[in-house]
Design a protein around this motif. Structure first.
Motif, short mmCIF file in Angstrom:
data_model
loop_
_atom_site.label_atom_id
_atom_site.label_comp_id
_atom_site.label_asym_id
_atom_site.label_seq_id
_atom_site.Cartn_x
_atom_site.Cartn_y
_atom_site.Cartn_z
N GLY A 1 -7.93 12.00 -8.81
CA GLY A 1 -7.99 13.03 -9.84
C GLY A 1 -6.76 12.98 -10.74
N ASN A 2 -5.89 12.03 -10.50
CA ASN A 2 -4.65 11.88 -11.25
C ASN A 2 -4.59 10.47 -11.85
OD1 ASN A 2 -2.12 12.63 -12.26
ND2 ASN A 2 -1.05 11.97 -10.42
N GLN A 3 -5.69 9.99 -12.37
CA GLN A 3 -5.78 8.64 -12.92
C GLN A 3 -4.70 8.39 -13.96
OE1 GLN A 3 -7.59 6.00 -12.15
NE2 GLN A 3 -8.85 7.03 -10.62
N PRO A 4 -4.13 7.21 -13.99
CA PRO A 4 -4.44 6.04 -13.18
C PRO A 4 -3.68 6.00 -11.86
CG PRO A 4 -2.81 5.43 -14.81
CD PRO A 4 -3.14 6.89 -15.04
N TYR A 5 -2.90 7.05 -11.56
CA TYR A 5 -2.09 7.09 -10.35
C TYR A 5 -2.95 7.44 -9.14
CZ TYR A 5 1.41 7.40 -14.00
OH TYR A 5 2.16 7.17 -15.12
N CYS A 6 -2.58 6.89 -7.98
CA CYS A 6 -3.29 7.20 -6.73
C CYS A 6 -2.89 8.59 -6.26
CB CYS A 6 -2.92 6.17 -5.66
SG CYS A 6 -3.75 6.46 -4.08
N ASP A 7 -3.86 9.35 -5.75
CA ASP A 7 -3.55 10.65 -5.16
C ASP A 7 -4.14 10.79 -3.75
OD1 ASP A 7 -6.26 11.13 -5.55
OD2 ASP A 7 -5.98 12.80 -6.93
N HIS A 8 -4.56 9.67 -3.17
CA HIS A 8 -5.13 9.62 -1.81
C HIS A 8 -6.38 10.48 -1.66
CE1 HIS A 8 -1.42 8.00 0.53
NE2 HIS A 8 -1.94 7.12 -0.26
N SER A 9 -7.16 10.64 -2.73
CA SER A 9 -8.36 11.46 -2.63
C SER A 9 -9.60 10.64 -2.31
CB SER A 9 -8.58 12.26 -3.91
OG SER A 9 -8.75 11.40 -5.01
N GLY A 10 -9.50 9.34 -2.30
CA GLY A 10 -10.65 8.47 -2.02
C GLY A 10 -10.39 7.63 -0.78
N PRO A 11 -10.95 6.43 -0.74
CA PRO A 11 -10.79 5.55 0.41
C PRO A 11 -9.32 5.23 0.71
CG PRO A 11 -12.50 4.71 -1.04
CD PRO A 11 -11.86 5.87 -1.74
N CYS A 12 -8.46 5.38 -0.27
CA CYS A 12 -7.04 5.08 -0.02
C CYS A 12 -6.39 6.13 0.86
CB CYS A 12 -6.27 4.88 -1.32
SG CYS A 12 -6.54 6.13 -2.55
N ALA A 13 -7.10 7.20 1.20
CA ALA A 13 -6.57 8.18 2.15
C ALA A 13 -6.66 7.66 3.57
CB ALA A 13 -7.33 9.50 2.03
N GLU A 14 -7.42 6.62 3.78
CA GLU A 14 -7.54 6.02 5.11
C GLU A 14 -6.24 5.31 5.46
OE1 GLU A 14 -10.18 6.49 7.08
OE2 GLU A 14 -10.92 7.75 5.47
N PRO A 15 -5.88 5.24 6.74
CA PRO A 15 -4.66 4.55 7.13
C PRO A 15 -4.71 3.09 6.68
CG PRO A 15 -5.66 5.66 9.01
CD PRO A 15 -6.61 5.79 7.87
N ASP A 16 -3.58 2.60 6.26
CA ASP A 16 -3.45 1.22 5.83
C ASP A 16 -3.24 0.36 7.07
OD1 ASP A 16 -2.80 -1.20 4.71
OD2 ASP A 16 -1.50 -0.33 3.17
N ASP A 17 -4.18 -0.55 7.36
CA ASP A 17 -4.09 -1.40 8.54
C ASP A 17 -2.80 -2.21 8.56
OD1 ASP A 17 -6.49 -0.47 9.46
OD2 ASP A 17 -7.66 -2.19 8.75
N GLU A 18 -2.23 -2.52 7.40
CA GLU A 18 -0.99 -3.28 7.36
C GLU A 18 0.16 -2.48 7.99
OE1 GLU A 18 -0.18 -4.17 3.31
OE2 GLU A 18 -1.96 -5.40 3.07
N ASP A 19 0.07 -1.16 7.95
CA ASP A 19 1.14 -0.33 8.44
C ASP A 19 0.94 0.12 9.87
OD1 ASP A 19 2.34 -0.47 5.95
OD2 ASP A 19 1.30 1.32 5.22
N VAL A 20 -0.21 -0.20 10.47
CA VAL A 20 -0.49 0.21 11.83
C VAL A 20 -0.01 -0.88 12.77
CG1 VAL A 20 -2.32 0.79 13.46
CG2 VAL A 20 -2.49 1.53 11.07
N CYS B 1 -4.31 3.88 -8.58
CA CYS B 1 -5.56 4.02 -7.86
C CYS B 1 -6.37 2.73 -7.97
CB CYS B 1 -6.35 5.19 -8.45
SG CYS B 1 -7.96 5.43 -7.67
N GLY B 2 -6.87 2.26 -6.85
CA GLY B 2 -7.71 1.08 -6.85
C GLY B 2 -9.16 1.38 -6.57
N CYS B 3 -9.47 2.65 -6.24
CA CYS B 3 -10.85 2.99 -5.85
C CYS B 3 -11.57 3.81 -6.92
CB CYS B 3 -10.84 3.73 -4.52
SG CYS B 3 -10.11 5.38 -4.59
#
Length: 161
Positions: free
Chosen positions: A138-157, A132-134
């Motif tokens: 709720g699964n720290q330190p792992y990302c669970d897409h519950s914050g801003p990281c749930a937004e689409p990644d512009d690199e992948d669009v 998690c970078g934001c």
């Protein structure tokens, strides 16, 4: 040998370690930690005969050669899927060398290498993680897409013209 599915722990409560499911085959055992899965679908696209979410069990390690199963499991960016070869002299998943760290546009840290990650349940040896970078996971330190990281990644669009 028939594939066997084992749930190493019961349903998760706040005091328990994360649930880990084990899918045992003749030459390889695949483990899955549902809470870490970010649904990148690398597994189901890479080897649909082994990974099929429409059936139970959804992982059939003997449906392909163990080396091919290992190759596809290594594509899982979150580390939710891992593997262990069953042969006596075989080692578990080797870490990438050198260790690499990449920050996604959304802020997650994608890390591959020989890692020790410290979290709520102590130190864990890892070879692949998405951290998690934001700070909202709720699964720290792992990302669970519950914050801003749930937004689409512009690199992948794909770019639009």
């Amino acid at each position: 040998m028939a594939d066997r599915t084992t749930d190493r722990t019961s349903e998760r409560t706040s005091d328990e370690k994360p649930r880990l499911k084990e899918y045992e085959g003749e030459g390889i055992t695949v483990t899955f930690e549902p809470r870490r899965c970010l649904h990148a679908a690398e597994c189901v696209h890479g080897l649909p005969e082994v990974f099929d979410v429409s059936r139970r069990p959804w992982v059939l390690p003997d449906a392909a050669e163990p080396d091919r199963v290992a190759e596809v499991v290594r594509c899982c960016p979150s580390g939710a899927l891992q593997y262990h070869h069953r042969a006596e002299d075989a080692v578990s998943e080797p870490p990438d060398s050198p260790t690499t760290v990449r920050r996604t546009h959304a802020g997650q840290l994608v890390i591959r290498g020989d890692l020790v990650v410290t979290g709520a349940y102590g130190d864990r040896h890892e070879t692949r993680v998405m951290l998690c970078g934001c700070g909202a996971s709720g699964n720290q330190p792992y990302c669970d897409h519950s914050g801003p990281c749930a937004e689409p990644d512009d690199e992948d669009v794909p770019e639009q013209r």
